[in-house]
Design a protein around this motif. Sequence first.
Motif, PDB file in Angstrom:
ATOM      1  N   PRO A 144       0.795  -1.238   0.000  1.00 21.35           N
ATOM      2  CA  PRO A 144       0.000   0.000   0.000  1.00 21.35           C
ATOM      3  C   PRO A 144       0.822   1.282   0.000  1.00 21.35           C
ATOM      4  O   PRO A 144       0.245   2.369  -0.027  1.00 21.35           O
ATOM      5  CB  PRO A 144      -0.791  -0.112   1.308  1.00 21.35           C
ATOM      6  N   LEU A 145       2.163   1.171   0.039  1.00 20.29           N
ATOM      7  CA  LEU A 145       3.019   2.350   0.081  1.00 20.29           C
ATOM      8  C   LEU A 145       4.002   2.349  -1.073  1.00 20.29           C
ATOM      9  O   LEU A 145       4.410   1.285  -1.556  1.00 20.29           O
ATOM     10  CB  LEU A 145       3.785   2.418   1.411  1.00 20.29           C
ATOM     11  N   GLU A 146       4.407   3.537  -1.490  1.00 13.95           N
ATOM     12  CA  GLU A 146       5.319   3.677  -2.623  1.00 13.95           C
ATOM     13  C   GLU A 146       6.116   4.969  -2.475  1.00 13.95           C
ATOM     14  O   GLU A 146       5.564   6.008  -2.094  1.00 13.95           O
ATOM     15  CB  GLU A 146       4.524   3.718  -3.931  1.00 13.95           C
ATOM     16  N   LEU A 147       7.411   4.902  -2.770  1.00 21.16           N
ATOM     17  CA  LEU A 147       8.223   6.108  -2.822  1.00 21.16           C
ATOM     18  C   LEU A 147       7.977   6.814  -4.154  1.00 21.16           C
ATOM     19  O   LEU A 147       8.135   6.213  -5.216  1.00 21.16           O
ATOM     20  CB  LEU A 147       9.707   5.765  -2.678  1.00 21.16           C
ATOM     21  N   ARG A 148       7.608   8.099  -4.102  1.00 20.43           N
ATOM     22  CA  ARG A 148       7.417   8.870  -5.327  1.00 20.43           C
ATOM     23  C   ARG A 148       7.581  10.359  -5.031  1.00 20.43           C
ATOM     24  O   ARG A 148       7.576  10.782  -3.874  1.00 20.43           O
ATOM     25  CB  ARG A 148       6.042   8.602  -5.945  1.00 20.43           C
ATOM     26  N   VAL A 149       7.726  11.127  -6.082  1.00 16.19           N
ATOM     27  CA  VAL A 149       7.963  12.555  -5.888  1.00 16.19           C
ATOM     28  C   VAL A 149       6.666  13.250  -5.474  1.00 16.19           C
ATOM     29  O   VAL A 149       5.574  12.833  -5.851  1.00 16.19           O
ATOM     30  CB  VAL A 149       8.532  13.202  -7.165  1.00 16.19           C
ATOM     31  N   LYS A 150       6.821  14.317  -4.698  1.00 16.12           N
ATOM     32  CA  LYS A 150       5.660  15.079  -4.269  1.00 16.12           C
ATOM     33  C   LYS A 150       5.190  16.024  -5.374  1.00 16.12           C
ATOM     34  O   LYS A 150       3.998  16.117  -5.664  1.00 16.12           O
ATOM     35  CB  LYS A 150       6.009  15.890  -3.018  1.00 16.12           C
ATOM     36  N   PRO A 157      17.708  17.238  -2.043  1.00 20.75           N
ATOM     37  CA  PRO A 157      17.915  18.519  -1.339  1.00 20.75           C
ATOM     38  C   PRO A 157      16.642  19.344  -1.214  1.00 20.75           C
ATOM     39  O   PRO A 157      16.641  20.377  -0.530  1.00 20.75           O
ATOM     40  CB  PRO A 157      18.941  19.236  -2.223  1.00 20.75           C
ATOM     41  N   HIS A 158      15.551  18.900  -1.858  1.00 20.20           N
ATOM     42  CA  HIS A 158      14.307  19.672  -1.877  1.00 20.20           C
ATOM     43  C   HIS A 158      13.202  19.057  -1.016  1.00 20.20           C
ATOM     44  O   HIS A 158      12.078  19.563  -1.027  1.00 20.20           O
ATOM     45  CB  HIS A 158      13.809  19.808  -3.319  1.00 20.20           C
ATOM     46  N   ASP A 159      13.517  17.955  -0.323  1.00 16.99           N
ATOM     47  CA  ASP A 159      12.494  17.245   0.461  1.00 16.99           C
ATOM     48  C   ASP A 159      11.259  16.991  -0.402  1.00 16.99           C
ATOM     49  O   ASP A 159      10.126  17.268  -0.012  1.00 16.99           O
ATOM     50  CB  ASP A 159      12.117  18.048   1.709  1.00 16.99           C
ATOM     51  N   ASN A 160      11.503  16.445  -1.592  1.00 19.23           N
ATOM     52  CA  ASN A 160      10.428  16.297  -2.579  1.00 19.23           C
ATOM     53  C   ASN A 160      10.031  14.840  -2.803  1.00 19.23           C
ATOM     54  O   ASN A 160       9.439  14.513  -3.818  1.00 19.23           O
ATOM     55  CB  ASN A 160      10.871  16.922  -3.919  1.00 19.23           C
ATOM     56  N   ILE A 161      10.383  13.956  -1.879  1.00 18.81           N
ATOM     57  CA  ILE A 161      10.046  12.534  -2.026  1.00 18.81           C
ATOM     58  C   ILE A 161       9.188  12.099  -0.855  1.00 18.81           C
ATOM     59  O   ILE A 161       9.508  12.378   0.303  1.00 18.81           O
ATOM     60  CB  ILE A 161      11.314  11.669  -2.112  1.00 18.81           C
ATOM     61  N   ALA A 162       8.094  11.406  -1.166  1.00 22.88           N
ATOM     62  CA  ALA A 162       7.149  10.954  -0.148  1.00 22.88           C
ATOM     63  C   ALA A 162       7.061   9.432  -0.153  1.00 22.88           C
ATOM     64  O   ALA A 162       7.236   8.792  -1.192  1.00 22.88           O
ATOM     65  CB  ALA A 162       5.765  11.543  -0.412  1.00 22.88           C
TER      66      ALA A 162
END
Length: 488
Positions: free
Chosen positions: A184-190, A247-252
């Motif tokens: 149910p979870l996946e690493l992807r860009v915000k 560096p942008h904290d853009n991965i969730a």
Amino acid sequence: MLLRVAPGGRRISAPDVLDWPGIGRFLRWRHARTALQLVLLALAAAVVLDGLLAPRIDPTNLATVLTWVHYRGLLVVVLLAAGNLFCTACPFVLVRDAGRRVRRPALSFPRWLRTKWIAIALFVAVLFAYELFDLWALPRATAWLVLAYFASALVVDLIFTGATFCKYLCPIGQFNFVASMMSPLELRVKDPGTCRGCGTVDCIKGRRAPETPDVVLQRGCELRLFLPSKIGNMDCTLCLDCVHACPHDNIALAARVPGAELADNGRRSGIGRFSRRMDIAALATVFTFGSLLNAFGMVAPIRGVEAWLAAVMGGTSEAPILAVLFLLALAVLPVLLLGVAAIVTRRVAGDWQRSVLQIAVNFAYALVPFGFGMWLAHYGFHLLTGAFAVVPVTQRAASDVFGWPALGQPLWRLTGMRPGSVLPIQIGFILLGAMGSLAAAFHVADRDYPAAGGRSFAPWAVLVIILMLGALWLIAQPMEMRGLGFAG
């Protein structure tokens, strides 16, 4: 290296686990993975030590129970509940990283070997060895298998750069990759827009010191998955290196619909299109039919099948008989069933552009939910019926090490749920898996044949129902007695 950001895209609105209090803060901690790896490394050390000191045959040893009951059972449960966390905590990578401090790898894995074929062969070999040698009852063999895993990962990754062992060779990793497509979870860009404006692509190249560009402060994805073009969980070890490097904290670590990626034929970073990856389709097929074969090995009717094969082959040696059984279950039967379904689909849809093989490859991924449901039913059975067996085997291990019952006399009455109580749970997993496969097959049919979706879906629905009925028959069979019933 040319990296492309997928066009379009919107900011994600799904819950991000990395923003949760407690667990999110822990996962963002740069030493989180190391902490998890140290836990599994300690457990692996206990398995090896107790296994090497144990009698040659003992199904109630700490090494056999922890490995073949608890590890396998918890593996599929965690994959179902969260994702590929066992790869996150993989102790093999911890030892490999320590080795790379002494010797840096200099070679790239040969391009012609960058497929799943070797890993499929190794996965089948592990299943074969488990059945042939009854590894569930052999603590020493189990210990040597764990040591062989550590040695293989270390040797391969001291020679080749990146996560070569994980991506192309590790049998456990391939199992986790396929099963995690149902997580149910996946690493992807915000926000894809942020990635389009990024000029450093630290998520894959790693973050480097400004004054010394040759020094990597935080490595990026070793499996070469460029997050803006990543689709799903295939080949993702959930190492979180990309999270720490961005560096942008853009991965969730975002919530998503399990299995939605199975019908997505978009180009995936580090993988390509599923429709062009016959090796990954074969892996998904072996994953599915292997779930049935592995479960078949624990029920009583297998002895009748082996006796029949022995009579036909005119021999009594178990190895060739088991090899034929594996060949039938993992090659002949899948080719026959998927081939027939693909031929029917081709005819009813009037698709003369795609070959029968291509149609089979396209639909093979739809079988993954059923396969995962069957693995859950099988491994979940052993975990639930032997959940508390870890207590007496740990007490026994302590007694063997210290020479006296340091943790008390083994409480062998502690096991787990009764098999009859687990049966409804098993049925539920199988039915849910079958429904997931039906849904995935319908979406593939609708994607490839929008004008004939129902007709092209029908043969795959029949195939899934046949597999489901076979699975329900399997779990209804009397279980063959193995040790104390902890493993199988």
